[in-house]
Design a protein around this motif. Structure first.
Motif, PDB file in Angstrom:
ATOM      1  N   MET A  48      -5.641 -68.462  59.085  1.00  0.00           N
ATOM      2  CA  MET A  48      -6.039 -68.777  60.450  1.00  0.00           C
ATOM      3  C   MET A  48      -5.547 -67.737  61.453  1.00  0.00           C
ATOM      4  O   MET A  48      -6.212 -67.464  62.442  1.00  0.00           O
ATOM      5  N   SER A  49      -4.375 -67.157  61.165  1.00  0.00           N
ATOM      6  CA  SER A  49      -3.823 -66.183  62.116  1.00  0.00           C
ATOM      7  C   SER A  49      -4.397 -64.783  61.919  1.00  0.00           C
ATOM      8  O   SER A  49      -4.084 -63.893  62.677  1.00  0.00           O
ATOM      9  N   GLY A  50      -5.231 -64.607  60.896  1.00  0.00           N
ATOM     10  CA  GLY A  50      -5.817 -63.301  60.664  1.00  0.00           C
ATOM     11  C   GLY A  50      -4.883 -62.367  59.935  1.00  0.00           C
ATOM     12  O   GLY A  50      -5.081 -61.152  59.943  1.00  0.00           O
ATOM     13  N   GLY A  51      -3.877 -62.903  59.252  1.00  0.00           N
ATOM     14  CA  GLY A  51      -2.905 -62.091  58.544  1.00  0.00           C
ATOM     15  C   GLY A  51      -3.369 -61.647  57.176  1.00  0.00           C
ATOM     16  O   GLY A  51      -2.611 -61.124  56.395  1.00  0.00           O
ATOM     17  N   GLY A  52      -4.610 -61.809  56.874  1.00  0.00           N
ATOM     18  CA  GLY A  52      -5.122 -61.370  55.570  1.00  0.00           C
ATOM     19  C   GLY A  52      -5.132 -62.511  54.576  1.00  0.00           C
ATOM     20  O   GLY A  52      -4.669 -63.603  54.833  1.00  0.00           O
ATOM     21  N   GLY A  53      -5.677 -62.220  53.442  1.00  0.00           N
ATOM     22  CA  GLY A  53      -5.738 -63.212  52.389  1.00  0.00           C
ATOM     23  C   GLY A  53      -6.915 -64.149  52.502  1.00  0.00           C
ATOM     24  O   GLY A  53      -7.063 -65.041  51.716  1.00  0.00           O
ATOM     25  N   GLY A  54      -7.782 -63.919  53.481  1.00  0.00           N
ATOM     26  CA  GLY A  54      -8.938 -64.781  53.642  1.00  0.00           C
ATOM     27  C   GLY A  54     -10.016 -64.443  52.643  1.00  0.00           C
ATOM     28  O   GLY A  54     -10.050 -63.357  52.078  1.00  0.00           O
ATOM     29  N   PRO A  55     -10.932 -65.374  52.409  1.00  0.00           N
ATOM     30  CA  PRO A  55     -11.959 -65.136  51.400  1.00  0.00           C
ATOM     31  C   PRO A  55     -12.975 -64.075  51.815  1.00  0.00           C
ATOM     32  O   PRO A  55     -13.642 -63.509  50.964  1.00  0.00           O
ATOM     33  N   LEU A  56     -13.102 -63.803  53.089  1.00  0.00           N
ATOM     34  CA  LEU A  56     -14.107 -62.845  53.559  1.00  0.00           C
ATOM     35  C   LEU A  56     -13.531 -61.468  53.842  1.00  0.00           C
ATOM     36  O   LEU A  56     -14.216 -60.614  54.390  1.00  0.00           O
ATOM     37  N   GLN A  57     -12.289 -61.258  53.500  1.00  0.00           N
ATOM     38  CA  GLN A  57     -11.677 -59.950  53.800  1.00  0.00           C
ATOM     39  C   GLN A  57     -11.633 -59.097  52.566  1.00  0.00           C
ATOM     40  O   GLN A  57     -11.593 -59.514  51.480  1.00  0.00           O
ATOM     41  N   PHE A 109      -0.159 -74.807  52.827  1.00  0.00           N
ATOM     42  CA  PHE A 109      -0.101 -74.788  54.289  1.00  0.00           C
ATOM     43  C   PHE A 109       0.224 -73.394  54.806  1.00  0.00           C
ATOM     44  O   PHE A 109      -0.301 -72.955  55.825  1.00  0.00           O
ATOM     45  N   ALA A 110       1.093 -72.654  54.101  1.00  0.00           N
ATOM     46  CA  ALA A 110       1.412 -71.284  54.502  1.00  0.00           C
ATOM     47  C   ALA A 110       0.198 -70.376  54.333  1.00  0.00           C
ATOM     48  O   ALA A 110      -0.062 -69.506  55.164  1.00  0.00           O
ATOM     49  N   VAL A 111      -0.566 -70.592  53.271  1.00  0.00           N
ATOM     50  CA  VAL A 111      -1.773 -69.794  53.049  1.00  0.00           C
ATOM     51  C   VAL A 111      -2.789 -70.077  54.147  1.00  0.00           C
ATOM     52  O   VAL A 111      -3.407 -69.155  54.691  1.00  0.00           O
ATOM     53  N   MET A 112      -2.968 -71.357  54.500  1.00  0.00           N
ATOM     54  CA  MET A 112      -3.909 -71.697  55.578  1.00  0.00           C
ATOM     55  C   MET A 112      -3.467 -71.084  56.898  1.00  0.00           C
ATOM     56  O   MET A 112      -4.289 -70.581  57.658  1.00  0.00           O
ATOM     57  N   LYS A 113      -2.173 -71.113  57.164  1.00  0.00           N
ATOM     58  CA  LYS A 113      -1.654 -70.555  58.405  1.00  0.00           C
ATOM     59  C   LYS A 113      -1.908 -69.054  58.459  1.00  0.00           C
ATOM     60  O   LYS A 113      -2.331 -68.528  59.492  1.00  0.00           O
ATOM     61  N   SER A 114      -1.689 -68.341  57.347  1.00  0.00           N
ATOM     62  CA  SER A 114      -1.931 -66.903  57.360  1.00  0.00           C
ATOM     63  C   SER A 114      -3.411 -66.587  57.466  1.00  0.00           C
ATOM     64  O   SER A 114      -3.796 -65.596  58.090  1.00  0.00           O
TER      65      SER A 114
END
Length: 131
Positions: free
Chosen positions: A122-131, A115-120
């Motif tokens: 969604m908020s654009g805090g990095g860690g996304g698959p497209l970054q 849930f913390a990973v999803m929240k980060s």
């Protein structure tokens, strides 16, 4: 007449719709807690080489496909054919996934609570698959 939304297997009664939605909750729970489930289940599983895993997976696929092809309707076991079909289908999918994992390793998973990973993400805090 079809039930709700053109799906003939879902009745229009609210209790069946709620029951059908619980499968989504179970799937989401399994996905969210897959790390904890893997930690508890891994010690109970045997240690197999990738070659043995592929062999057993292909053997299960072949056996269930052969049993599916047999004319079991003549002896009153027509309903069992669906089980053999599903076992053949899912063993192919699981075997392909295990082969990919054995050849390429596990994909990288983000650390921390799902849930913390999803929240980060969604908020654009990095860690996304497209970054």
């Amino acid at each position: 007449s079809s039930g709700s939304g053109g799906f003939p297997h879902v009745s229009s009664s609210p209790s069946l719709r709620v029951l059908a939605m619980w499968w989504l909750v179970v799937a989401a729970g399994l996905y969210a807690f897959r790390g904890q489930i893997a930690k508890r289940v891994a010690p109970m599983l045997p240690e197999l080489s990738p070659q043995k895993t592929a062999f057993y997976g292909h053997s299960l696929t072949l056996l269930s496909a052969v049993l599916f092809v047999l004319p079991l309707e003549f002896v009153g076991l027509g309903a069992v054919k669906r089980v053999f079909f599903l076992v053949s289908l899912w063993s192919t999918i699981v075997n392909a996934g295990l082969t990919l994992k054995a050849n390429n390793g596990s994909p990288p998973f983000p650390e921390g609570s799902p849930f913390a990973v999803m929240k980060s993400m969604m908020s654009g805090g990095g860690g996304g698959p497209l970054q």
